[in-house]
Write an enzyme that holds these catalytic residues in place. Structure first.
Site, PDB file in Angstrom:
ATOM      1  N   SER A 137       0.787  -1.240   0.000  1.00  0.00           N
ATOM      2  CA  SER A 137       0.000   0.000   0.000  1.00  0.00           C
ATOM      3  C   SER A 137       0.815   1.285   0.000  1.00  0.00           C
ATOM      4  O   SER A 137       0.239   2.367  -0.150  1.00  0.00           O
ATOM      5  CB  SER A 137      -0.959   0.012   1.195  1.00  0.00           C
ATOM      6  N   LYS A 140       0.316   3.825  -2.748  1.00  0.00           N
ATOM      7  CA  LYS A 140      -0.717   4.868  -2.691  1.00  0.00           C
ATOM      8  C   LYS A 140      -0.109   6.266  -2.619  1.00  0.00           C
ATOM      9  O   LYS A 140      -0.754   7.249  -3.004  1.00  0.00           O
ATOM     10  CB  LYS A 140      -1.648   4.636  -1.501  1.00  0.00           C
ATOM     11  N   SER A 320      -5.692   3.876   4.272  1.00  0.00           N
ATOM     12  CA  SER A 320      -5.304   2.914   3.238  1.00  0.00           C
ATOM     13  C   SER A 320      -6.527   2.460   2.458  1.00  0.00           C
ATOM     14  O   SER A 320      -6.806   1.270   2.309  1.00  0.00           O
ATOM     15  CB  SER A 320      -4.588   1.708   3.860  1.00  0.00           C
TER      16      SER A 320
END
Length: 484
Positions: A137, A140, A320
């Site tokens: 993640s 991102k 997230s």
């Protein structure tokens, strides 16, 4: 991830938490007395995260009380020393601190690192910094930066209702806003009903248009509680429970469910719906060619907009949020005249980051959320992104920093930095987490003892357990807080 807890705070713990948070966020950029941009508009959502494929954590011992994450800005802003007043840094000393921590067996056999002084752009420490790794993640950060760069922090995503020329059919058109909620959908239905009645129409057919997006709706990982089918029209990220973030049961047809709900709301507002909602097959062509080639779109009956992109960016990083990340990647694709698909979004993100002059050797953006193991970024790319976001000359990128979870306080870091020596980073480390089975990453910023803002990225692969890897990552970032 455990459910959010309500803590009864003592005056001392609240003051300590506010002081730590004020030091951390104010040093990193021009925020309003330590407050995030989006928090001026609404309180933070529940502290749970998105891309977490590891097994749920075992029950933990009671944790120390933690200050509330959205406390008002009651402290005056604190200011870090100007760049000219800061020491140049001692890479040799930093290496002596980090090398033993980076050797922690919990980080597995594949590990890379980059630490950069954001004021000067100087790399203070690097270990395989240019090696592409699976980021989970932490990708991102790239997704959000590209969207902010391409569209600006004030961009809002529309959901629109139009009518056919004869007024007998209305079409609900998705613009790619996964945050559309029942309340806004209800207001959109009320506005639509009012407009229809003003034109003398009280009975219509309803169609819904998802043609803004292309390619498969399902992520390559398949049906999953971490992500709904990626479509241009959905309500509440397709969640089938009352959660606002984190894994949840998802509908297989977010667009159809949203259209059905909209039909019910129109009926309640006094407009009869003939038949069932149908997917539009003759929607106007998207404006990807010359303006003269595109047919004139019908004038909207009603429209609703998402929160500004700055708010969406912060939410994406803090919690997230996989659905928002995929939406922002497709918004970038649309801005760059690429297909709004997984492939088109990946190309658009890469192209946008290239224009920012970032080190993209070996980088691959297979998705916007980091759920795809084919994603590749380097630690050097992540620290370069964070350094760009800290640049006063690039205020549009500032939500990349303000959206990062605060260690021990907010988002996906709320339950971390609670065990010594990692407690030294509580309130001072702001970082994006990354977790897939066998992959654990952490990238963000930390305020040092002498007031410098450092950007860091630690990427670990082939880890055996997140319960060993995550504390090791926390210790690495917390160690930076003691530098000075």
């Amino acid at each position: 991830m455990p459910e959010p807890r309500m803590w009864q705070l003592t005056a001392g713990s609240a003051a300590l938490g506010l002081a730590l948070a004020a030091v951390a966020v104010t040093a990193a950029g021009p925020w309003d007395t330590g407050q995030r941009t989006a928090e001026r508009a609404r309180a933070a959502a529940p502290a749970t995260g998105g891309a977490h494929h590891a097994p749920p954590p075992a029950p933990a011992a009671p944790r120390r009380p933690a200050p509330a994450p959205s406390a008002p800005g009651v402290l005056p802003a604190l200011h870090a020393p100007a760049a000219a007043e800061r020491p140049a840094g001692r890479p040799a000393d930093l290496a002596a601190t980090l090398v033993p921590l980076l050797a922690d067996p919990g980080l597995g056999p594949l590990r890379t690192a980059s630490v950069v002084d954001t004021a000067t752009g100087t790399q203070l420490y690097g270990e395989g910094a240019g090696t592409p790794m699976t980021p989970a993640s932490t990708v991102k950060i790239a997704t959000v930066a590209a969207a902010l760069s391409a569209l600006g922090p004030d961009h809002r995503i529309p959901t629109t209702v139009t009518a056919s020329a004869d007024g007998r059919t209305v079409t609900l058109t998705g613009g790619g806003d996964p945050t559309l909620d029942p309340a806004r959908l209800g207001r959109l239905a009320a506005d639509t009903a009012r407009a229809l009645k003003a034109r003398g129409h009280t009975s219509v057919r309803l169609a819904y248009d998802t043609s803004l997006y292309e390619g498969p709706e399902l992520h390559p990982i398949g049906p999953n509680e971490n992500l709904a089918p990626v479509t241009a029209l959905m309500t509440g990220e397709g969640r089938l429970d009352k959660s606002g973030s984190g894994p949840a049961p998802r509908t297989a047809d977010p667009a159809g469910d949203t259209a059905t709900a909209f039909a019910g709301l129109l009926t309640a507002a006094g407009v009869k719906i003939t038949g069932e909602p149908t997917r539009a097959t003759d929607a106007p062509a998207k404006a990807t060619g010359t303006p003269a080639a595109a047919p004139k779109a019908p004038a909207p009956l009603a429209r609703t907009h998402s929160a500004p992109l700055a708010d969406l960016a912060e939410r994406t990083l803090t919690h997230s949020d996989n659905d928002l990340a995929e939406a922002l990647a497709r918004q970038t694709a649309l801005a760059r005249k690429q297909p709004a698909s997984f492939d088109g979004a990946g190309q658009a993100v890469r192209d946008e980051l290239a224009e920012l002059g970032l080190p993209l050797a070996g980088a691959r953006f297979a998705d916007g959320s980091g759920l795809d193991r084919r994603d590749r970024v380097s630690a050097a790319l992540l620290t370069a992104l964070l350094t760009r976001a800290a640049d006063p000359a690039r205020p549009a990128l500032r939500p990349v920093l303000t959206g990062l979870p605060v260690g021990g306080f907010t988002g996906t870091l709320a339950g971390r930095f609670d065990t010594a020596p990692a407690t030294a980073g509580a309130g001072l480390v702001r970082a994006k987490t990354g977790t897939l089975t066998g992959v654990n990453t952490l990238a963000g910023t930390v305020v040092t003892a002498d007031g410098r803002l450092l950007a860091f990225a630690f990427l670990a692969g082939r880890t055996l357990s997140p319960y060993e890897a995550q504390p090791a990552l926390d210790r690495l970032s917390a160690a930076l807080a003691g530098q000075g």
